[in-house]
Design an enzyme around this catalytic site. Sequence first.
Site, PDB file in Angstrom:
ATOM      1  N   GLU A 139     -24.377  47.556 -47.816  1.00 56.86           N
ATOM      2  CA  GLU A 139     -23.884  46.884 -46.330  1.00 56.86           C
ATOM      3  C   GLU A 139     -23.246  47.929 -45.916  1.00 56.86           C
ATOM      4  OE1 GLU A 139     -22.419  43.230 -47.759  1.00 56.86           O
ATOM      5  OE2 GLU A 139     -22.587  43.529 -49.117  1.00 56.86           O
ATOM      6  N   SER A 145     -23.880  39.798 -47.244  1.00 56.28           N
ATOM      7  CA  SER A 145     -24.218  40.257 -46.049  1.00 56.28           C
ATOM      8  C   SER A 145     -26.729  39.704 -46.227  1.00 56.28           C
ATOM      9  CB  SER A 145     -24.833  41.944 -45.424  1.00 56.28           C
ATOM     10  OG  SER A 145     -23.754  42.099 -45.331  1.00 56.28           O
ATOM     11  N   TYR A 148     -26.952  39.715 -38.449  1.00 51.81           N
ATOM     12  CA  TYR A 148     -26.349  41.279 -37.579  1.00 51.81           C
ATOM     13  C   TYR A 148     -27.117  41.726 -36.668  1.00 51.81           C
ATOM     14  CZ  TYR A 148     -23.450  41.270 -42.046  1.00 51.81           C
ATOM     15  OH  TYR A 148     -22.009  41.298 -42.764  1.00 51.81           O
ATOM     16  N   ARG A 201     -12.449  35.088 -47.131  1.00 56.33           N
ATOM     17  CA  ARG A 201     -13.796  33.787 -45.792  1.00 56.33           C
ATOM     18  C   ARG A 201     -14.998  32.699 -47.516  1.00 56.33           C
ATOM     19  NH1 ARG A 201     -18.357  36.295 -43.633  1.00 56.33           N
ATOM     20  NH2 ARG A 201     -19.269  35.111 -44.900  1.00 56.33           N
ATOM     21  N   ASP A 261     -17.750  30.090 -47.898  1.00 55.82           N
ATOM     22  CA  ASP A 261     -19.666  29.763 -46.961  1.00 55.82           C
ATOM     23  C   ASP A 261     -19.581  28.771 -47.657  1.00 55.82           C
ATOM     24  OD1 ASP A 261     -18.824  31.831 -45.774  1.00 55.82           O
ATOM     25  OD2 ASP A 261     -20.863  32.817 -46.978  1.00 55.82           O
ATOM     26  N   GLU A 298     -20.582  30.991 -52.099  1.00 53.60           N
ATOM     27  CA  GLU A 298     -19.718  31.922 -52.035  1.00 53.60           C
ATOM     28  C   GLU A 298     -19.027  32.246 -51.086  1.00 53.60           C
ATOM     29  OE1 GLU A 298     -21.460  35.188 -49.903  1.00 53.60           O
ATOM     30  OE2 GLU A 298     -23.135  34.077 -50.296  1.00 53.60           O
ATOM     31  N   ASN A 328     -16.030  35.541 -50.150  1.00 53.03           N
ATOM     32  CA  ASN A 328     -15.713  36.584 -49.387  1.00 53.03           C
ATOM     33  C   ASN A 328     -14.773  37.345 -49.450  1.00 53.03           C
ATOM     34  OD1 ASN A 328     -18.803  37.631 -47.984  1.00 53.03           O
ATOM     35  ND2 ASN A 328     -18.212  35.122 -47.910  1.00 53.03           N
ATOM     36  N   GLY A 386     -16.466  41.118 -42.638  1.00 55.32           N
ATOM     37  CA  GLY A 386     -17.214  41.615 -42.265  1.00 55.32           C
ATOM     38  C   GLY A 386     -15.813  41.533 -40.882  1.00 55.32           C
TER      39      GLY A 386
END
Length: 310
Positions: A19, A151, A217, A256, A258, A271, A273, A277
């Site tokens: 990443e 990602s 992205y 974060r 999800d 998951e 994070n 990002g």
Amino acid sequence: MQVADFGKVAVLLGGDSAERQVSLKSGDAVLRALVDSGVDAHAFDPSEKRLFALLDEKFDRALIMLHGRGGEDGSMQGALQLLGVPYTGSGVLGSALAMDKIRSKQLWQSLGLPTSDFVVADKSTFEQLRCDDIITRLGGTVMVKPAREGSSIGMAKVSTADALRQAVVSAFEYDSQVLLERYIQGQEYTVSLLQGQALPSIRMQTPRDFYDYEAKYQASSTEYFCPSGLSDELELRLAEIAQRAFIALGGNGWGRVDFMQDAEGHFYLLEANTVPGMTEKSLVPMAAREAGMDFGQLSLAILQTSLGAG
């Protein structure tokens, strides 16, 4: 506090993970925001400098914008603790657990938090698993995910035994363990967490097969809805689950979580994070804007989480 109180700040970016490019974009954006706010901030790429340079160059703290392995998995956090350099976000344990999708799901499952059914594929024993049985057991469609990549790198959505085997073999290029997860047909949501508070949820929608690397992205066709359209009751419910899930992993500071929501309205944890990002297409800045916080204010709030690290 005054921005001068932060002292000299190293924005850790780049690194050696898969990443790296996303990390460079996140780090550059945060660095610009901090400098514009008057912070004495400087870029620091651990793939180009030895970490001891943090001491040699007299940095007072580090803002971690390293995504993936080496920056988000606890190893950088441990190194910074040994050096005595305060850093942003979660500590060693929280970072390591959140980075590992398999251990995250096992922990959530043990606490009764909602997460979809799954099977673990280990590189050393995968040949003993029957892919057709796994497809049946997991409802006919399976998400294949390397355990410790982010990602959406190495991920695939499959519906046949042959496709499952090929996807797992490809995922083994990134990790020795692979998560095989029941696919949830429905809406995808994310909840950002900042200093103990949940920000407004975001709903993501893509015409692609799933919310993969390109959708995150590169694609211009991905749509983001913030507010997400949930009722006040469901918004609070989602925030509560996100906070419980993050705390259960040892998450701290910011991050974060999800989710998927199925056709019956049930939420399932995907998951967490611990270094999400921070690019122009990233979700945490979007949620922060909805909460009335611009990118500069968000970057300073993230930097403030270094005050409790170490």
